[in-house]
Design an enzyme around this catalytic site. Structure first.
Site, mmCIF file in Angstrom:
data_model
loop_
_atom_site.group_PDB
_atom_site.id
_atom_site.type_symbol
_atom_site.label_atom_id
_atom_site.label_comp_id
_atom_site.label_asym_id
_atom_site.label_seq_id
_atom_site.Cartn_x
_atom_site.Cartn_y
_atom_site.Cartn_z
ATOM 1 C CG HIS A 127 -0.164 0.037 2.527
ATOM 2 N ND1 HIS A 127 0.212 -1.107 3.191
ATOM 3 C CD2 HIS A 127 0.294 1.068 3.286
ATOM 4 C CE1 HIS A 127 0.871 -0.791 4.287
ATOM 5 N NE2 HIS A 127 0.944 0.529 4.367
ATOM 6 C CG HIS B 9 8.034 4.776 -0.004
ATOM 7 N ND1 HIS B 9 7.667 5.852 0.778
ATOM 8 C CD2 HIS B 9 8.183 3.722 0.836
ATOM 9 C CE1 HIS B 9 7.611 5.468 2.047
ATOM 10 N NE2 HIS B 9 7.922 4.184 2.113
#
Length: 198
Positions: free
Chosen positions: A42, A128
């Site tokens: 995620h 990221h």
């Protein structure tokens, strides 16, 4: 509840993350890295930590108000990297080549909403996806090899919602549960079948 705010990805994007993580795992050496469960990949916008019911409700309200008018957007996977530095790798991640500006704007809006509710959270967003956390010594040229492998792999995903997630720590690793969902573009919110914030 131990809560964070995040977005998940479409299947093709997750498959790409799995491929890069598998290649990295095959080249990292035994027990050098604690890998993230692929089902848990995620983007994290904000980590709230341990909060009570009142703050969970406030966070959900902040998500809806902060993201009002934000339409779904597409991201494209980027290159392989590490935090805090290649000389001292602690976290292995895959970056975002396209859509980073939209992610940062969503994070800024969420931060404003959370601050307006006087909620305390880690306010340091970097687009990221964490693949693993380094526990030991990585082989020589590991970062270059994985970087070269990931450079040719690019895939996109539509982000259409932001979730408030609970993280329960277990000996096998964290277990995530969606507490609240705030779909982008003003769609109806999704709550757990057996009641919100239970």
């Amino acid at each position: 509840m131990r809560l964070f705010i995040s977005s998940s990805f479409e299947p093709a994007f997750v498959s790409n993350l799995k491929a890069v993580a598998a290649y990295a795992r095959d080249n990292a050496g035994r027990d050098a890295v604690k890998w993230v469960d692929p089902s848990s990949f995620h983007i994290t916008y904000a980590f709230l930590g341990e909060v009570g019911q009142k703050d969970a409700d406030a966070a959900a309200e902040a998500m809806d108000s902060g993201l009002e008018g934000v339409a779904p957007f597409r991201i494209v996977s980027g290159g392989f990297g590490v935090f805090p530095s290649p000389r001292h790798p602690g976290v292995l991640w895959l970056g975002i080549a396209e859509g980073a500006a939209e992610l940062c704007e969503a994070a800024r809006r969420l931060a404003r909403g959370l601050k307006a509710k006087n909620l305390v959270f880690e306010d340091r967003f970097e687009p990221h996806v964490t693949l693993g956390r380094v526990k030991g010594t990585l082989p020589e040229n590991f970062l270059r090899r994985v970087g070269d492998f990931s450079a040719d792999k690019r895939v996109s995903s539509l982000l259409s919602s932001v979730e408030l997630m609970e993280s329960r720590l277990t000996p096998e690793g964290p277990v995530y549960r969606r507490v609240f969902s705030s779909p982008l573009a003003g769609a109806k919110v999704i709550k757990p079948e057996n009641g919100a914030y239970e």
